[in-house]
Structure formats: C-alpha cells, structure tokens
Design a protein around this motif. Sequence first.
Motif, PDB file in Angstrom:
ATOM      1  N   ILE A  59       0.499  -0.421 -15.733  1.00  0.00           N
ATOM      2  CA  ILE A  59       1.960  -0.305 -15.632  1.00  0.00           C
ATOM      3  C   ILE A  59       2.355   0.194 -14.242  1.00  0.00           C
ATOM      4  CG2 ILE A  59       3.998   0.937 -16.516  1.00  0.00           C
ATOM      5  CD1 ILE A  59       2.615   0.906 -19.274  1.00  0.00           C
ATOM      6  N   LEU A  60       1.590   1.145 -13.739  1.00  0.00           N
ATOM      7  CA  LEU A  60       1.894   1.712 -12.419  1.00  0.00           C
ATOM      8  C   LEU A  60       1.862   0.644 -11.322  1.00  0.00           C
ATOM      9  CD1 LEU A  60       2.390   4.196 -10.594  1.00  0.00           C
ATOM     10  CD2 LEU A  60      -0.097   4.363 -10.356  1.00  0.00           C
ATOM     11  N   ILE A  61       0.838  -0.222 -11.319  1.00  0.00           N
ATOM     12  CA  ILE A  61       0.791  -1.232 -10.246  1.00  0.00           C
ATOM     13  C   ILE A  61       1.922  -2.258 -10.414  1.00  0.00           C
ATOM     14  CG2 ILE A  61      -1.669  -0.907  -9.704  1.00  0.00           C
ATOM     15  CD1 ILE A  61      -2.198  -3.625 -11.070  1.00  0.00           C
ATOM     16  N   ILE A  62       2.346  -2.480 -11.662  1.00  0.00           N
ATOM     17  CA  ILE A  62       3.498  -3.375 -11.874  1.00  0.00           C
ATOM     18  C   ILE A  62       4.769  -2.751 -11.276  1.00  0.00           C
ATOM     19  CG2 ILE A  62       5.068  -4.330 -13.628  1.00  0.00           C
ATOM     20  CD1 ILE A  62       2.650  -4.908 -15.349  1.00  0.00           C
ATOM     21  N   ILE A  63       4.969  -1.449 -11.570  1.00  0.00           N
ATOM     22  CA  ILE A  63       6.176  -0.794 -11.068  1.00  0.00           C
ATOM     23  C   ILE A  63       6.182  -0.768  -9.542  1.00  0.00           C
ATOM     24  CG2 ILE A  63       7.475   1.377 -11.006  1.00  0.00           C
ATOM     25  CD1 ILE A  63       6.397   1.987 -13.782  1.00  0.00           C
ATOM     26  N   ALA A  64       5.057  -0.360  -8.950  1.00  0.00           N
ATOM     27  CA  ALA A  64       4.993  -0.243  -7.490  1.00  0.00           C
ATOM     28  C   ALA A  64       5.240  -1.599  -6.823  1.00  0.00           C
ATOM     29  CB  ALA A  64       3.640   0.321  -7.065  1.00  0.00           C
ATOM     30  N   ALA A  83       0.835  -1.201   0.000  1.00  0.00           N
ATOM     31  CA  ALA A  83       0.000   0.000   0.000  1.00  0.00           C
ATOM     32  C   ALA A  83       0.875   1.257   0.000  1.00  0.00           C
ATOM     33  CB  ALA A  83      -0.930  -0.013   1.204  1.00  0.00           C
ATOM     34  N   PHE A  84       1.899   1.277   0.826  1.00  0.00           N
ATOM     35  CA  PHE A  84       2.794   2.442   0.881  1.00  0.00           C
ATOM     36  C   PHE A  84       3.523   2.614  -0.448  1.00  0.00           C
ATOM     37  CE2 PHE A  84       3.696   3.322   5.670  1.00  0.00           C
ATOM     38  CZ  PHE A  84       2.335   3.375   5.901  1.00  0.00           C
ATOM     39  N   VAL A 136      -7.582 -10.283  -9.312  1.00  0.00           N
ATOM     40  CA  VAL A 136      -8.516 -11.250  -8.700  1.00  0.00           C
ATOM     41  C   VAL A 136      -8.822 -10.960  -7.232  1.00  0.00           C
ATOM     42  CG1 VAL A 136      -8.319 -13.227 -10.241  1.00  0.00           C
ATOM     43  CG2 VAL A 136      -6.575 -12.861  -8.488  1.00  0.00           C
ATOM     44  N   THR A 137      -7.797 -10.565  -6.468  1.00  0.00           N
ATOM     45  CA  THR A 137      -8.081 -10.327  -5.053  1.00  0.00           C
ATOM     46  C   THR A 137      -8.973  -9.099  -4.878  1.00  0.00           C
ATOM     47  OG1 THR A 137      -5.932  -9.237  -4.978  1.00  0.00           O
ATOM     48  CG2 THR A 137      -6.080 -11.425  -4.003  1.00  0.00           C
ATOM     49  N   PHE A 190       0.494 -12.471  -6.588  1.00  0.00           N
ATOM     50  CA  PHE A 190      -0.875 -12.840  -6.957  1.00  0.00           C
ATOM     51  C   PHE A 190      -1.853 -12.521  -5.831  1.00  0.00           C
ATOM     52  CE2 PHE A 190      -4.224 -15.795  -8.453  1.00  0.00           C
ATOM     53  CZ  PHE A 190      -4.209 -15.488  -9.808  1.00  0.00           C
ATOM     54  N   PHE A 191      -1.447 -12.786  -4.585  1.00  0.00           N
ATOM     55  CA  PHE A 191      -2.400 -12.700  -3.481  1.00  0.00           C
ATOM     56  C   PHE A 191      -2.277 -11.468  -2.599  1.00  0.00           C
ATOM     57  CE2 PHE A 191      -2.689 -17.271  -4.306  1.00  0.00           C
ATOM     58  CZ  PHE A 191      -4.055 -17.377  -4.393  1.00  0.00           C
ATOM     59  N   LEU A 192      -1.100 -10.859  -2.552  1.00  0.00           N
ATOM     60  CA  LEU A 192      -0.908  -9.836  -1.516  1.00  0.00           C
ATOM     61  C   LEU A 192      -0.780  -8.416  -2.024  1.00  0.00           C
ATOM     62  CD1 LEU A 192       1.557 -11.861   0.675  1.00  0.00           C
ATOM     63  CD2 LEU A 192      -0.884 -11.572   0.992  1.00  0.00           C
ATOM     64  N   THR A 193      -0.993  -8.213  -3.318  1.00  0.00           N
ATOM     65  CA  THR A 193      -0.822  -6.874  -3.860  1.00  0.00           C
ATOM     66  C   THR A 193      -2.117  -6.066  -3.798  1.00  0.00           C
ATOM     67  OG1 THR A 193      -1.095  -7.975  -5.948  1.00  0.00           O
ATOM     68  CG2 THR A 193       1.117  -7.284  -5.380  1.00  0.00           C
ATOM     69  N   PHE A 194      -3.090  -6.615  -3.107  1.00  0.00           N
ATOM     70  CA  PHE A 194      -4.373  -5.946  -2.937  1.00  0.00           C
ATOM     71  C   PHE A 194      -4.201  -4.474  -2.547  1.00  0.00           C
ATOM     72  CE2 PHE A 194      -7.730  -4.531  -0.146  1.00  0.00           C
ATOM     73  CZ  PHE A 194      -8.867  -4.804  -0.874  1.00  0.00           C
TER      74      PHE A 194
END
Lengths: 295, 275
Positions: free
Chosen positions: A159-164, A119-120, A249-250, A227-231
């Motif tokens: 792309i942003l969520i991939i980079i973060a 999240a941070f 998915v999450t 897969f599971f924790l990038t919510f």
Amino acid sequence: MNSKFAKKYHYLAYLLIAPSIIIVTTFLIYPSLQSLYLSFFRSTPFGNRIIYVGFQNFQRLLTSPAYWNSLTRSIVFTGVTVFISIASALILAVVTNKKIRGAKIYKSLLIWPFAFSFAFSGIIWGVLMHPNVGIMSYYIQLLTTYEFNWINNGTAAFILIIIASSWRMLGYNFIFFIAALQNVSPELLEAADIDGASPVTKFWRITFPLISPITFFLLIMNTLQVFFLTFGVVDVLTQGGPARATDIVTYKLFRDAFLSMRTGYASAQSIILFVFVAVITIIQFKYAGEKVFYQ
Amino acid sequence: MKRKKSTTIFIHLFLIISVFLVSFPIIYAFMVSTLNVNEVYSSPPKLQLGNNLINNYREAWQRSNMGKLLFNSAFISIVTAVGKIALSISAAFAFVYFGNFPGKNILFVMILITHMLPLPIRIVPTYQLMDNLGWLDTYYALTIPFFASATGVLLFRQFYMTVPESLLEASLIDGITPLRFLWSILIPLSKSNIVALFTIEFIWVWNQYLWPLVTTNSARVRVVQIGLKMLIPSDAQPEWNVIMAALIIGVIPPLLVYLTLQKSLVEGFAMQQDK
C-alpha cells in the motif's frame, strides 16, 4: 506542405537526422537486440563465459512462483496507482478550472509533487507512515487500532509504494489535464448552463469527451511510467520486501542482473517486459493513432 | 448563470482540503528537517518546527558532500536536456521540410521506436556497452545515451507542420539557406516548446535513479538521488531529520526550474493540442 527545400539539400536532411539515429542505434536498438540474444544464454558462475541454453531461461521464469509473484504484484500495483492518480488529478483539474478566486494558487499548490523523484516521494511517505516515527501511522493506529507497519507487513508495504507513486503521478497528470481543459470552450459550457444542465451532465457530456484523447494518452504514459520507473520507491524503502511483497518486475530484474549477476536470466526478463510494452503500444496505435506522447 | 454561494464555499473547502493533503507530505518533510534526533524518535510523533534547522542542513550538506552532488545532477540534467533539444530540433526540421527523401519513413520509425525500449528492456547490454567503452563512472554514461528523444522529435515536428508555408516560401525567394531558416525563423518561433521540453527533461534527468545507481560508484560523478539514498543506513537508526534536510535541498533545483518555467510549460502543452 508543398514547397520544400530543393532536392539538392537532401544530403542535409540526412546529416540533420544522423545524430539522433546514431544515438538510437547505439544505445537503444543494438542493446535491445543484445538483450534478446543474451536471453538464450546462461553465464558461468564466474561470469567469464556464456553458454547457450535455448529457451531454458524463459522456461524457468514462467514456471517460477517468484516471477509470477513479481509480475502479478507489478500489474496490480500499476493498475491501482494509475487509476488513483488519474482519477484524482482529473477531479482536481475540473474543479480548479472553474471560475473561482485563487484558482491559480490552488493550481500551483497541486502541481509540486511533480518535482519530486519517485525515490524522494518514497522517502517522504516512508517516514510519514513509519511505524516508529511516522505521524500518519501513529494516528492511523490511534483511530483504527490498525498497525500500519510497512517494515514487517507485506500488505502495508505494498500500500505504501502505491501511495508514494500515486502522489508523484498526481502532479504529472494534473499538469496535462489543466492544459487540456484550457481547450474546452467556455461558450459550450455556458450554452449547457442555459439549457439547465447539471454539473455532472456537463462533465460527462461535454468536458469528458473533449478531453478523452488526453485521458487515453495519460493512461498509456502512466502505465509505462509506473510499470518501469518506480524502481526508486522500492529501492529506498523496501528492497522488494517484506517477504517479496514489493518485488516489482524492475526490482527483480535489477537484483538478478546486478546483485546475482545472472545476465541471461535477467535478459529473459527484459524480453518479457518488452512484450508488455509491445502490447501497450499496439493498443495505443490501434485506438489513438499517432498522437504526441510524452515520457 | 450565477453559481449558488453555498456551491462556491463547498468548492473552496474541497480545494483547501485537497491542497492540504497533497502538500502535507512536503510540509511534514520540512518540519522533520528542523527537529533534533530525539524529537524525531519521540512518541507521540511531533508535528511542529524544531530549533535544529541550521544544524541539520549543515550536517546534511557535509555528510552527503551536497555541493558535489548538486553540481553533478545539475550538470548532467542541463547537458542532457540541451542535447535532446538540439537533436530533436534538427531531426524534426529534416522530417518536415525536405520532402520525401529516400528512407525517410524508416528513419522516422527508428526514432519513434525508442518509446518501446525503456531502460529495463536493455539494461544489461547497455551496462556492458558502457563498460566496454570505458564510460562507467563517468558523465558520458549519464548523458550521451539519453540524447535521442522520440518525444522531442514529435513535439517539434508537430509544431513545424503548423508554421505557415508563406514563411518558408518568402525565405526561399530571398535565397535563404535551410540552416539559416531553421536558426533565424523556426527556432525563435518554437521558444515555448523549447522551454517546455527543457523543463520536463531537466526534472526527468534530475530524478533518474536506476541508471546512475548501476553505472556510477565514485563520489566524483554521484548524483543527488543516489547520495540521498546513501544517507539512509541499513543497519542503524536513520537520522531522518538530517535525511529530510538533504531531501529538501535536493528538490529545490527541480522545483525552481519548474516554477520559473511553469507558465511556458502550460502554454507549451496547451499549444500541442491545438488542432
């Protein structure tokens, strides 16, 4: 180990294991079976009753374009993030492992993203790339004329969520590679030096085979984590948007379970995710046997 | 063989650029946390330190009730990490030193299986269970369900299997009880493993997001991650300077835990891989 505590202490073994087993059964195994059970039901609009619907939830999921969108995006997102973060962590670990001045300082400065949550990490990168205030998006536009607007543009958001996520995972992977490289014997590398091997040859012929177990382990762990924790990344930045481009998915599961209160439909998604974990686990045991794994 | 000087320079250059790229987001976050809101929204964006540091941090602290957030996060992280370590040590001890008691393999598999059941797979029923137990919006929900750890059991089990048998034999001859053996011999020996696991788990729990989001609602048990998200308004222009100040405060505890334990962490991991 041959000599063990005598049989009279067997009761103690059970007592020592009991707390773990109670927690596992109550909070992990039992709820997972409940997920399976609930996936065959539909809750009434007021959520006070559930009705048996057979495989209907699964049928609707697997014929829903929105769910396929979510699945495909999650898989691409996970694949790309895992590749970027493992490859860059490995390169950096190999380079910092050389006998150079200040290696320790470099190491500690490369590890710290590890302390940040997804999240941070999402918030920081969101601001860096923000269409109105971000310094990076500003210069990207200045240099390439491409407007990186993750608020309106699905591709940019993706792309942003991939980079973060990659940035956060880099620190995690780097720690493991550093530890693994400590076990690669310097004598072996020196012997190769004497034989005149190039750095690239040394890496592929000596270092890489020696650290391939840890690489494999990281591949598995990263896949599950991303897969599971990038919510958190998605929740603080895009809430699945724009136009469902980051509806991993999450996040979809969370929306269906806790915003739309469709518990059966959400549970069916849980079961599909379990199939994903099961496949990964089978691969893991097939190729690595029982290795220590870390969350 | 001596490396060429040009190669060394190239390596340093490469590392300096890498360190900059990896650290830049954090430096930038800090810079934003020192600006005032007009500077944040000025164009072109500013890459500099402002004069508003103290104001922003005070504002962030008050607006998010940061003291309470930090306390809650620290409390659940410590309790969960300690709980996990205690349960893992005791289970691993039982698996290694008590021979083949009936049901051993099944119990072991039951603990390992937790790896196959990440939260999203059981989130709806686990949430309902918390509701039924009356644990929603309490510390219980944030700690107890996470006490079991396959990782921890495997870590300590692997370590115990490398402890020389002579130690155990000697203590058996001395008539030492199993718990005494665990407490006075094994636990002191596994110090670096304990430290490594504590670091990982502390940071892990501190950074948890989805579970506190669904199970907590009141400020009484709210954690840092959720408190920070609540600083971002969905309908107004976010004050990124204040948000970044809160973020910097919120990352200091895991960073400190990590830095103080860094050495043992790397040692703990290195040890695991010894054949």
